[in-house]
Design a protein around this motif. Sequence first.
Motif, PDB file in Angstrom:
ATOM      1  N   ARG A   2     -17.593  39.785  55.502  1.00  0.00           N
ATOM      2  CA  ARG A   2     -18.769  40.191  54.730  1.00  0.00           C
ATOM      3  C   ARG A   2     -19.337  41.447  55.379  1.00  0.00           C
ATOM      4  N   ILE A   3     -19.370  42.537  54.612  1.00  0.00           N
ATOM      5  CA  ILE A   3     -19.846  43.814  55.110  1.00  0.00           C
ATOM      6  C   ILE A   3     -21.153  44.128  54.396  1.00  0.00           C
ATOM      7  N   ARG A   4     -22.186  44.348  55.180  1.00  0.00           N
ATOM      8  CA  ARG A   4     -23.520  44.501  54.595  1.00  0.00           C
ATOM      9  C   ARG A   4     -24.001  45.938  54.756  1.00  0.00           C
ATOM     10  N   TYR A   5     -24.433  46.518  53.629  1.00  0.00           N
ATOM     11  CA  TYR A   5     -25.062  47.834  53.589  1.00  0.00           C
ATOM     12  C   TYR A   5     -26.528  47.630  53.186  1.00  0.00           C
ATOM     13  N   SER A   6     -27.420  48.387  53.799  1.00  0.00           N
ATOM     14  CA  SER A   6     -28.835  48.149  53.518  1.00  0.00           C
ATOM     15  C   SER A   6     -29.667  49.372  53.868  1.00  0.00           C
ATOM     16  N   THR A   7     -30.756  49.586  53.096  1.00  0.00           N
ATOM     17  CA  THR A   7     -31.725  50.632  53.421  1.00  0.00           C
ATOM     18  C   THR A   7     -33.027  50.319  52.705  1.00  0.00           C
ATOM     19  N   VAL A   8     -34.115  50.952  53.163  1.00  0.00           N
ATOM     20  CA  VAL A   8     -35.433  50.801  52.546  1.00  0.00           C
ATOM     21  C   VAL A   8     -35.666  51.977  51.606  1.00  0.00           C
ATOM     22  N   ILE A   9     -36.154  51.681  50.413  1.00  0.00           N
ATOM     23  CA  ILE A   9     -36.392  52.719  49.408  1.00  0.00           C
ATOM     24  C   ILE A   9     -37.834  52.639  48.923  1.00  0.00           C
ATOM     25  N   GLU A  10     -38.272  53.692  48.264  1.00  0.00           N
ATOM     26  CA  GLU A  10     -39.606  53.746  47.668  1.00  0.00           C
ATOM     27  C   GLU A  10     -39.466  53.667  46.142  1.00  0.00           C
ATOM     28  N   TYR A  37     -20.863  47.105  41.343  1.00  0.00           N
ATOM     29  CA  TYR A  37     -21.877  46.133  41.762  1.00  0.00           C
ATOM     30  C   TYR A  37     -23.177  46.507  41.063  1.00  0.00           C
ATOM     31  N   TYR A  38     -23.772  45.527  40.358  1.00  0.00           N
ATOM     32  CA  TYR A  38     -24.814  45.852  39.386  1.00  0.00           C
ATOM     33  C   TYR A  38     -25.964  44.858  39.502  1.00  0.00           C
ATOM     34  N   LEU A  39     -27.205  45.391  39.420  1.00  0.00           N
ATOM     35  CA  LEU A  39     -28.377  44.517  39.293  1.00  0.00           C
ATOM     36  C   LEU A  39     -29.412  45.192  38.409  1.00  0.00           C
ATOM     37  N   GLU A  40     -30.288  44.388  37.805  1.00  0.00           N
ATOM     38  CA  GLU A  40     -31.410  44.875  37.010  1.00  0.00           C
ATOM     39  C   GLU A  40     -32.710  44.403  37.647  1.00  0.00           C
ATOM     40  N   PHE A  41     -33.764  45.248  37.545  1.00  0.00           N
ATOM     41  CA  PHE A  41     -35.067  44.845  38.087  1.00  0.00           C
ATOM     42  C   PHE A  41     -36.170  45.384  37.180  1.00  0.00           C
ATOM     43  N   LEU A  50     -26.394  45.573  49.815  1.00  0.00           N
ATOM     44  CA  LEU A  50     -25.105  45.310  49.180  1.00  0.00           C
ATOM     45  C   LEU A  50     -24.280  44.463  50.132  1.00  0.00           C
ATOM     46  N   ASN A  51     -23.859  43.268  49.663  1.00  0.00           N
ATOM     47  CA  ASN A  51     -22.884  42.460  50.387  1.00  0.00           C
ATOM     48  C   ASN A  51     -21.516  42.722  49.771  1.00  0.00           C
ATOM     49  N   ARG A  67      -8.478  54.722  49.586  1.00  0.00           N
ATOM     50  CA  ARG A  67      -8.423  53.691  48.555  1.00  0.00           C
ATOM     51  C   ARG A  67      -8.471  52.316  49.206  1.00  0.00           C
ATOM     52  N   ALA A  68      -9.486  51.517  48.820  1.00  0.00           N
ATOM     53  CA  ALA A  68      -9.616  50.158  49.356  1.00  0.00           C
ATOM     54  C   ALA A  68      -8.971  49.201  48.373  1.00  0.00           C
ATOM     55  N   THR A  69      -7.795  48.734  48.708  1.00  0.00           N
ATOM     56  CA  THR A  69      -7.028  47.951  47.744  1.00  0.00           C
ATOM     57  C   THR A  69      -7.231  46.451  47.891  1.00  0.00           C
ATOM     58  N   HIS A  70      -8.126  46.042  48.740  1.00  0.00           N
ATOM     59  CA  HIS A  70      -8.270  44.596  48.956  1.00  0.00           C
ATOM     60  C   HIS A  70      -9.734  44.190  48.971  1.00  0.00           C
ATOM     61  N   ILE A  71     -10.513  44.705  48.026  1.00  0.00           N
ATOM     62  CA  ILE A  71     -11.905  44.275  47.896  1.00  0.00           C
ATOM     63  C   ILE A  71     -11.929  42.912  47.211  1.00  0.00           C
ATOM     64  N   VAL A  72     -12.577  41.956  47.843  1.00  0.00           N
ATOM     65  CA  VAL A  72     -12.655  40.588  47.315  1.00  0.00           C
ATOM     66  C   VAL A  72     -13.787  40.462  46.304  1.00  0.00           C
ATOM     67  N   GLY A  73     -14.927  41.095  46.569  1.00  0.00           N
ATOM     68  CA  GLY A  73     -16.062  40.992  45.661  1.00  0.00           C
ATOM     69  C   GLY A  73     -17.336  41.452  46.336  1.00  0.00           C
ATOM     70  N   GLY A  74     -18.481  41.131  45.711  1.00  0.00           N
ATOM     71  CA  GLY A  74     -19.754  41.495  46.305  1.00  0.00           C
ATOM     72  C   GLY A  74     -20.891  41.440  45.315  1.00  0.00           C
ATOM     73  N   GLU A  75     -22.120  41.732  45.792  1.00  0.00           N
ATOM     74  CA  GLU A  75     -23.297  41.760  44.933  1.00  0.00           C
ATOM     75  C   GLU A  75     -24.410  42.563  45.590  1.00  0.00           C
ATOM     76  N   LEU A  76     -25.324  43.083  44.751  1.00  0.00           N
ATOM     77  CA  LEU A  76     -26.526  43.796  45.180  1.00  0.00           C
ATOM     78  C   LEU A  76     -27.730  42.861  45.112  1.00  0.00           C
ATOM     79  N   ASP A  77     -28.751  43.133  45.939  1.00  0.00           N
ATOM     80  CA  ASP A  77     -30.057  42.495  45.752  1.00  0.00           C
ATOM     81  C   ASP A  77     -31.144  43.459  46.204  1.00  0.00           C
ATOM     82  N   LEU A  78     -32.347  43.279  45.678  1.00  0.00           N
ATOM     83  CA  LEU A  78     -33.490  44.157  45.938  1.00  0.00           C
ATOM     84  C   LEU A  78     -34.662  43.279  46.361  1.00  0.00           C
TER      85      LEU A  78
END
Length: 732
Positions: free
Chosen positions: A105-113, A151-155, A45-46, A22-33
Motif C-alpha cells: 500500500r503506497i500512500r500519497y498525501s498533501t494539504v490543500i485549500e 482514481y476518482y472521488l466527488e465532494f 491516495l492509497n 510504465r507500471a504494469t502491476h497496479i492492483v488498485g486504489g482509491e482517493l479520499d478527502l
Amino acid sequence: MARFYYLIFPVFLLLLASPAVRATHIVGGELDLQYQSGSRYQINLNLYFDAVYGNPGALDNSLSVGIFEKGTDRRMQNIIMPLVSNTDVAYSDIACTRPILGTHRIRYSTVIELPADKYTNPTGYYAAVERCCRNNSIRNIRNPGNAGQTYYLEFPAVMRGGKPFINSTPRIFPPLSDYACLGELFYYEFGGQDVDGDSLVYELSTPLNGHSSTAEPKPNQAEPQPYSSIQWMPGLDELKQIPGNPALTVNRFTGRLQVRPSQLGLYVFGVKCSEYRKGEKISEVRRDFQLLVEDCPKNIKPTMSVLMPGTKKAYQPGKDVLVLGPTTTRCLTLRFTDPDPSSRLSLSMHPVNFSAPIPAFSITQGTVRTAGFPDTLVSQLCFPNCLNTKGKVYLLDVIVADNGCSLPKRDTVRVAFTGIPDPNDPPVVATTAGPGLPLHVRIGDLVTFQVTGQDADADPVTLEMTGRGFAPASVGATMVQNTTGANVRGTFTWRVPCPTTDKFLYEFEFGAAASPCADRQVSPPLVVPIQIDYTNAPPTFTASDTVTVVKRHLGEPFTMTLEGLDTDQDALTMTASSEGLSMAAAGMRFTAQNGTGKSTGVFEWNPTCEGVDRTDMAVTFRLQEATCRPVAKTRMLRFELLRPEAPPFMPANIFTPNNDKLNDFFELPTLPPDFCESRLANIKIFSRWGNMVYQTTNRTFKWDGGGLPAGVYFLLIEFTDKSFKGTVTIAP
C-alpha cells in the motif's frame, strides 16, 4: 481464510526530465478527502501495487491530482501529492500466505485549500488521478496490460446557503491481501468509515480506464471527465464482474464482498461508495481492486454434535427447545471433529435474537488427528445461573471452524433455549438503634448506632440510607459501610444540629440492596425515628426607667440601668446601637456585663450639641440569648435635646451718663443666651458718620458713653447665626 496480497508501490515519479515508467502491476486504489480546519483539507491516495511481479522502477515519488467543477468540468486546480508511506498489506491469516501473492500500500498525501468564496457550485466537484497500467494476467477485462486506472472521488461545495458545509469523504475499505478458492465461498468485510457519521451505500461499479495509456502511462495532469471504462470480457459485466455461483456481490449497507468463484485466475473488480446526509447524496468514492482465484487443496468442513443436558441424547436443531433452570444442569456437551489431518478447530458463538448473558466454553480450540490427541474433541457450554429469558425462546448459533485456507470451513448448530434463574430472596436489614423508638435526643448530642445487612443467598449487599421528607446529608447525618460481602456492617453517625425549621422529628430509613443476576432486590425498609427534645423560655428584659422619650438640656445627664434574665440559663448578650448617629459624639455611653442566665447594662447620656435640631435620635437596646432557636428582646428610647428658654429680646435704647446713679450705663441684660450653634460674637456701636465708637464681646458689658456728645448712635449685635440692629441715644 481467503486472503489477498496486494503489494502497493507509489505510481508516480517526480516530474523529472526522464520519461515516466510504465507500471504494469497496479492492483488498485482509491482517493479520499478529509476536512482539517478553516478551508484546509487533506487529500490522500492509497495505491495498491503487486509486490511480487510489479516493476520497482514504476514507483513514483509524487502524483498529480486534478480538481474539477461538476457540470462544467472546469479545472479548479492541479495538486502534487508526495509519497508519504510504503507498507505491506497483511493476510487475514498469516498461515495462508502464498509466495505468488503480495501487495504494497503506497500512500500519497498533501494539504490543500478549498476557499469558501471559490468552491460554492451546488453541483459539487470531483478529483481524479490517472496512471497506467494494470496486471497483464487479469482474466476478466480486455487487454489488461494496456488498461489504465483513474482514481476518482466527488465532494460537495464547501458553502451551502451562505453557511460552511463541513464534510469529509468516506475512507473506504480495509486493504485485501487474501485470495479465493475455486468453488468455495469467499467473503470479506470491505466496508468503510465516515468521520461525520453520514450514511454509506455500496454498489459494484465498472473500473475506470481514463486517458492514460502505454504511450503516456503518467500524464502530466489528470484530464476532466468523461473517463473511459475498462472493457469486460464476453459474458461479464458490471453486475457479473467475477464469474461464480453466486457471482461477486457487495452488501449495499455493510460493504461485505461475497463470491463463490467458478474459474481460476486474477480478476479486477470495482466498488463505489456513496455518502448520504439527510437523504441527499453528497459525495462518492470509487475503489478498484483484484482478487486471485486459486485451486486450493480440498478442505472438508468440521462437524459438531450437541448433547442434551445431563444425557447422551443428541440435540435436534429446529425440534428441541432446552429448558435451563434450577432443577436441571445448565451445561451442554459439544463433540466436534474434522476429517482433515491435523486440523485446528475453534469454537465461537453468535447470539441470534439476544445479546446477553453469553455462556462460556470449557475448551475453545484444539487440534484433532495428531499423535497423542483424540479424533474428537469435547467441550462444555455452560449457561450462567442468572440466565432469565422471561419466557422467550433464545436462539444461539454454536460454530466450529477449522483453520483451512483461504477461509475456514464451519459447522453451525442453532440451539433454542429458555432460561429460568435460581430463586432468590431479598436481603434483610437491622440496626442497634432499638428497642425504644423514637430515640430522644437533645441538640448537640452525638447519635451513633450500627446498621447490618444480610443476604441468605450470599449475594453481595450494599447498605442504603434515606430520609423521609429530607436528605440525611442536608442535616449532617452519615452512614459508612464498613464491610463488604453477603453480611455487611455500617455505622450511622449524627451530631444533632439545631433544626432550621419547626421539624423536630426525623425519620431515617435504612435498607439493604443486592443485585443477583443484575436484578436489583431491596430489603423491606427499616425506619429509625429520632425526636429532638427542645424547649426554650424567652428571656425577660427590664429597665430602671419606663420612659420612651428622654428630653434633656445641655449639661443635664440621663442614666438608665437595664437587666436581662433567662430561666433556661442560656448565655445572654446585651447591646445598644443607633442608626445614623454617633453615640459617642452625642454624649452617649453604654456598658454591659454579659453572662449565663443574666446580663446587665448601664446607659448614660450627657447631652451635647450633636443632637441639636435632630428628631431621629434613637437607641435600640437588644438582649440576645445563645440557644438553638434564639428569641431576641428589644427596647427603644428616643432622645431630644431641649433649647434653653429666653424672654423676648427688647434692648434699652436710651441712657443718661450724668453720674446721677440713675440709668448711667448702656447694658443688655436680656441678650438671648448662648446655645450650641448660636453664640454672641460682637457688640458694636457706630456714630452717625459710620465710625465705630465702641466694641465688646462681653455680654455683661456696661458702656458709660465714652464721653461722647449726646445724640443718636447705631447699635449692631452679632451672633454666630444671626444679628440685631437698632439705635441707642445718649441723653444729656
